[in-house]
Write a protein that holds these residues in place. Sequence first.
Motif, short mmCIF file in Angstrom:
data_model
loop_
_atom_site.label_atom_id
_atom_site.label_comp_id
_atom_site.label_asym_id
_atom_site.label_seq_id
_atom_site.Cartn_x
_atom_site.Cartn_y
_atom_site.Cartn_z
N GLY A 1 20.38 23.53 40.65
CA GLY A 1 21.57 23.46 41.50
C GLY A 1 22.85 23.49 40.67
O GLY A 1 23.81 24.17 41.03
N GLU A 2 22.85 22.76 39.58
CA GLU A 2 24.03 22.76 38.70
C GLU A 2 24.26 24.14 38.10
O GLU A 2 25.40 24.60 37.99
N GLU A 3 23.18 24.82 37.75
CA GLU A 3 23.28 26.18 37.20
C GLU A 3 23.80 27.15 38.26
O GLU A 3 24.62 28.02 37.98
N ASP A 4 23.34 27.00 39.51
CA ASP A 4 23.82 27.83 40.61
C ASP A 4 25.33 27.67 40.80
O ASP A 4 26.05 28.65 40.94
N VAL A 5 25.79 26.43 40.79
CA VAL A 5 27.23 26.17 40.95
C VAL A 5 28.00 26.79 39.79
O VAL A 5 29.03 27.44 39.99
N LYS A 6 27.49 26.63 38.59
CA LYS A 6 28.14 27.17 37.40
C LYS A 6 28.28 28.69 37.49
O LYS A 6 29.28 29.26 37.06
#
Length: 68
Positions: free
Chosen positions: A45-50
């Motif tokens: 999820g953090e990678e998607d946001v990034k």
Amino acid sequence: METLIVQPKNKKQLLAVEAVLQALNVTFKKEKGYSPEFINEIAKGEEDVKNGRLTRVKDVQNIWKSIL
């Protein structure tokens, strides 16, 4: 009193710490950490946001109207 957070690196260390605490009549409780699957989902999820893979809500006041 104070709270101690102990992070043993393996089962042997965990058993030794528990034995010492029991010998000193210190109460303690065990708490399990997060599962590896959950940690991976959070990282994804953090990678998607990034990378910009997210949905932005512009009109927060009328958010429910947009899904109905």
